[in-house]
Design an enzyme around this catalytic site. Structure first.
Site, PDB file in Angstrom:
ATOM      1  N   THR A   1      68.214  71.347  41.228  1.00  0.00           N
ATOM      2  CA  THR A   1      68.927  71.047  42.480  1.00  0.00           C
ATOM      3  C   THR A   1      70.231  70.302  42.212  1.00  0.00           C
ATOM      4  OG1 THR A   1      66.783  70.757  43.562  1.00  0.00           O
ATOM      5  CG2 THR A   1      68.702  69.886  44.725  1.00  0.00           C
TER       6      THR A   1
ATOM      7  N   TYR B   1      57.218  64.721  31.621  1.00  0.00           N
ATOM      8  CA  TYR B   1      58.026  64.449  32.825  1.00  0.00           C
ATOM      9  C   TYR B   1      57.910  63.002  33.292  1.00  0.00           C
ATOM     10  CZ  TYR B   1      59.930  65.050  37.552  1.00  0.00           C
ATOM     11  OH  TYR B   1      60.686  64.956  38.697  1.00  0.00           O
TER      12      TYR B   1
HETATM   13  N1  LIG Z   1      70.950  57.209  48.906  1.00  0.00           N
HETATM   14  C1  LIG Z   1      71.323  56.586  47.798  1.00  0.00           C
HETATM   15  O1  LIG Z   1      71.020  55.400  47.594  1.00  0.00           O
HETATM   16  C2  LIG Z   1      72.096  57.307  46.740  1.00  0.00           C
HETATM   17  C3  LIG Z   1      72.535  56.581  45.608  1.00  0.00           C
HETATM   18  C4  LIG Z   1      73.259  57.254  44.628  1.00  0.00           C
HETATM   19  C5  LIG Z   1      73.526  58.593  44.756  1.00  0.00           C
HETATM   20  N2  LIG Z   1      73.069  59.269  45.849  1.00  0.00           N
HETATM   21  C6  LIG Z   1      73.348  60.708  45.933  1.00  0.00           C
HETATM   22  O2  LIG Z   1      73.935  60.999  47.185  1.00  0.00           O
HETATM   23  C7  LIG Z   1      73.676  62.361  47.540  1.00  0.00           C
HETATM   24  C8  LIG Z   1      73.279  62.436  49.004  1.00  0.00           C
HETATM   25  O3  LIG Z   1      72.063  61.766  49.152  1.00  0.00           O
HETATM   26  P1  LIG Z   1      71.568  61.066  50.491  1.00  0.00           P
HETATM   27  O4  LIG Z   1      71.227  59.670  50.098  1.00  0.00           O
HETATM   28  O5  LIG Z   1      72.498  61.312  51.610  1.00  0.00           O
HETATM   29  O6  LIG Z   1      70.177  61.843  50.652  1.00  0.00           O
HETATM   30  P2  LIG Z   1      69.442  62.622  51.842  1.00  0.00           P
HETATM   31  O7  LIG Z   1      69.695  61.965  53.139  1.00  0.00           O
HETATM   32  O8  LIG Z   1      68.035  62.782  51.362  1.00  0.00           O
HETATM   33  O9  LIG Z   1      70.189  64.035  51.830  1.00  0.00           O
HETATM   34  C9  LIG Z   1      70.004  64.930  50.786  1.00  0.00           C
HETATM   35  C10 LIG Z   1      70.463  66.296  51.234  1.00  0.00           C
HETATM   36  O10 LIG Z   1      70.249  67.210  50.149  1.00  0.00           O
HETATM   37  C11 LIG Z   1      69.626  68.357  50.674  1.00  0.00           C
HETATM   38  N3  LIG Z   1      68.858  69.100  49.685  1.00  0.00           N
HETATM   39  C12 LIG Z   1      67.815  68.669  48.947  1.00  0.00           C
HETATM   40  N4  LIG Z   1      67.311  69.683  48.225  1.00  0.00           N
HETATM   41  C13 LIG Z   1      68.056  70.785  48.529  1.00  0.00           C
HETATM   42  C14 LIG Z   1      68.027  72.129  48.133  1.00  0.00           C
HETATM   43  N5  LIG Z   1      67.095  72.608  47.286  1.00  0.00           N
HETATM   44  N6  LIG Z   1      68.943  72.983  48.636  1.00  0.00           N
HETATM   45  C15 LIG Z   1      69.875  72.550  49.510  1.00  0.00           C
HETATM   46  N7  LIG Z   1      69.941  71.289  49.949  1.00  0.00           N
HETATM   47  C16 LIG Z   1      69.038  70.411  49.460  1.00  0.00           C
HETATM   48  C17 LIG Z   1      68.718  67.813  51.765  1.00  0.00           C
HETATM   49  O11 LIG Z   1      68.293  68.882  52.602  1.00  0.00           O
HETATM   50  P3  LIG Z   1      66.843  68.867  53.328  1.00  0.00           P
HETATM   51  O12 LIG Z   1      67.021  68.014  54.539  1.00  0.00           O
HETATM   52  O13 LIG Z   1      66.597  70.301  53.616  1.00  0.00           O
HETATM   53  O14 LIG Z   1      65.875  68.269  52.339  1.00  0.00           O
HETATM   54  C18 LIG Z   1      69.670  66.841  52.424  1.00  0.00           C
HETATM   55  O15 LIG Z   1      70.531  67.529  53.294  1.00  0.00           O
HETATM   56  C19 LIG Z   1      72.607  62.852  46.555  1.00  0.00           C
HETATM   57  O16 LIG Z   1      73.216  63.674  45.585  1.00  0.00           O
HETATM   58  C20 LIG Z   1      72.108  61.574  45.902  1.00  0.00           C
HETATM   59  O17 LIG Z   1      71.626  61.783  44.584  1.00  0.00           O
HETATM   60  C21 LIG Z   1      72.383  58.655  46.842  1.00  0.00           C
END
Ligand SMILES: NC(=O)c1ccc[n+]([C@@H]2O[C@H](COP(=O)([O-])OP(=O)(O)OC[C@H]3O[C@@H](n4cnc5c(N)ncnc54)[C@H](OP(=O)(O)O)[C@@H]3O)[C@@H](O)[C@H]2O)c1
Length: 324
Positions: free
Chosen positions: A122, A172
């Site tokens: 992903t 893992y």
């Molecule tokens: N939150 C944090 O503290 C944090 C810190 C550092 C980096 N990040 C990065 O920020 C980015 C955004 O994260 P977020 O915190 O906003 O998370 P989030 O609210 O969980 O959003 C993640 C998004 O990714 C989508 N997704 C997951 N698997 C997918 C797939 N197989 N195909 C297409 N879409 C998929 C989800 O869709 P569904 O709703 O369908 O699951 C959701 O729209 C990520 O890359 C994360 O690693 C976040």
């Protein structure tokens, strides 16, 4: 680099076309909304229409912008990624911003439709395929931007990328798997930047960021593997809102400073601010961050590129490799 960028500083985006992956929730939704508010034509590249269509309706109604669309993309299926790129290409539109935001964190072991460990599939492989399939459009639409959302979590790696054991459930660890996938994001950004430079492409700006510790659904799997007192501490003292977390995404995606100061190939982390938790980390300020030694390893970046291309050639019928 900018010290005080805020969402209000996002410039007018009229006539710009943007694809945001994982835009139905969290920071991706914030970014899609801001881009639409600023007049961009925005594609929400997401895996489920039933989750995304209500968000599109909400964005249209709050921003008054009708050019907001669903683009089906399941990063866990390379066939879906190819089909997503083909669907976009068929529209014959330019592409000014590809925001690779979708991600999963610390999920239990599972394999993608193509037999790859799901976090790596992903967070890295699916986005690599999408980006390289859309690269010629991004080049033709330049100046354009690619933002790859990485994480400070890229430092959580044991033994580098661990590609040889990637799909082995017995080796893992959910956190190392996340860390490796986010390390891969930075290595991809650095190697793509190098390849664009070698080709003489100067105005496709590719960068990675760490948005902060952000209160989103991303943490859904973390509860199972994190002691409660740590989870409570993070929630109460460290987490910032998705609106604040999205600032760093939007800086790299839209700030004129990126072009003015020729910011490329960087991980725009604000690690130093996260450590300054008194009382909470401040708004990310788009200051260059500190990346690990592994993330700076040019040889590792080249190896990852070669491994990913070979894997895609093996798994995607007719795939002949990136055009760069
Ligand atoms: N939150 C944090 O503290 C944090 C810190 C550092 C980096 N990040 C990065 O920020 C980015 C955004 O994260 P977020 O915190 O906003 O998370 P989030 O609210 O969980 O959003 C993640 C998004 O990714 C989508 N997704 C997951 N698997 C997918 C797939 N197989 N195909 C297409 N879409 C998929 C989800 O869709 P569904 O709703 O369908 O699951 C959701 O729209 C990520 O890359 C994360 O690693 C976040």
């Amino acid at each position: 680099m900018g010290q005080s960028f805020s969402i209000e500083d996002v410039p007018d985006m009229t006539d710009k076309v943007c694809v945001v992956t994982g835009a139905n929730t969290g920071m991706g939704k914030v970014c899609a909304t801001v881009l639409a508010k600023k007049g961009a034509h925005v594609f929400l590249a997401c895996r489920t229409a039933f989750k995304t269509n209500p968000v599109i309706a909400e964005i249209k109604s709050t921003t008054g912008n009708d050019k907001v669309e669903f683009l089906e993309l399941d990063l866990l299926s390379l066939a879906s990624v190819t089909s997503c790129a083909e669907t976009f290409k068929a529209r014959k539109l330019p592409l000014h911003l590809l925001l690779n935001n979708a991600g999963v964190m610390a999920s239990p072991f599972s394999l993608s439709a193509d037999g790859l460990e799901s976090q790596f599939a992903t967070n890295h492989v699916g986005h690599f395929l999408l980006t390289t399939q859309l690269l010629s459009i991004l080049e033709a639409s330049a100046p354009s931007r690619i933002v790859v959302v990485s994480s400070m979590g890229h430092i959580i790696t044991y033994g580098g990328l661990g590609l040889e054991d990637l799909n082995d459930p017995n080796k893992y660890n959910p956190w190392f798997a996340y860390g490796r996938s986010k390390l891969a994001n930075i290595l991809f950004v650095r190697e793509l930047t190098k390849k664009l430079e070698a080709k003489g492409v100067k105005n496709v700006y590719v960068n990675a960021n760490h948005p902060g510790f952000v209160a989103t659904d991303l943490h859904r799997h973390a509860e199972a593997t994190t002691p409660k007192f740590i989870a409570d501490f993070v929630t109460n003292y460290i987490h910032i809102s998705p609106e604040v977390g999205a600032v760093t995404h939007m800086y790299l995606a839209t700030s004129p400073e990126v072009e003015e100061k020729d910011i490329r190939g960087q991980d725009d982390s604000h690690l130093f601010r996260i450590l300054a938790i008194s009382p909470r980390p401040q708004v990310p300020t788009a200051k260059p961050g500190h990346i690990s030694w592994a993330a700076r390893d040019d040889k590792l970046a080249e190896e990852l590129w070669a491994w990913t291309v070979n894997t895609l050639k093996e798994k995607v019928p007719g795939y002949s490799g990136p055009t760069i």
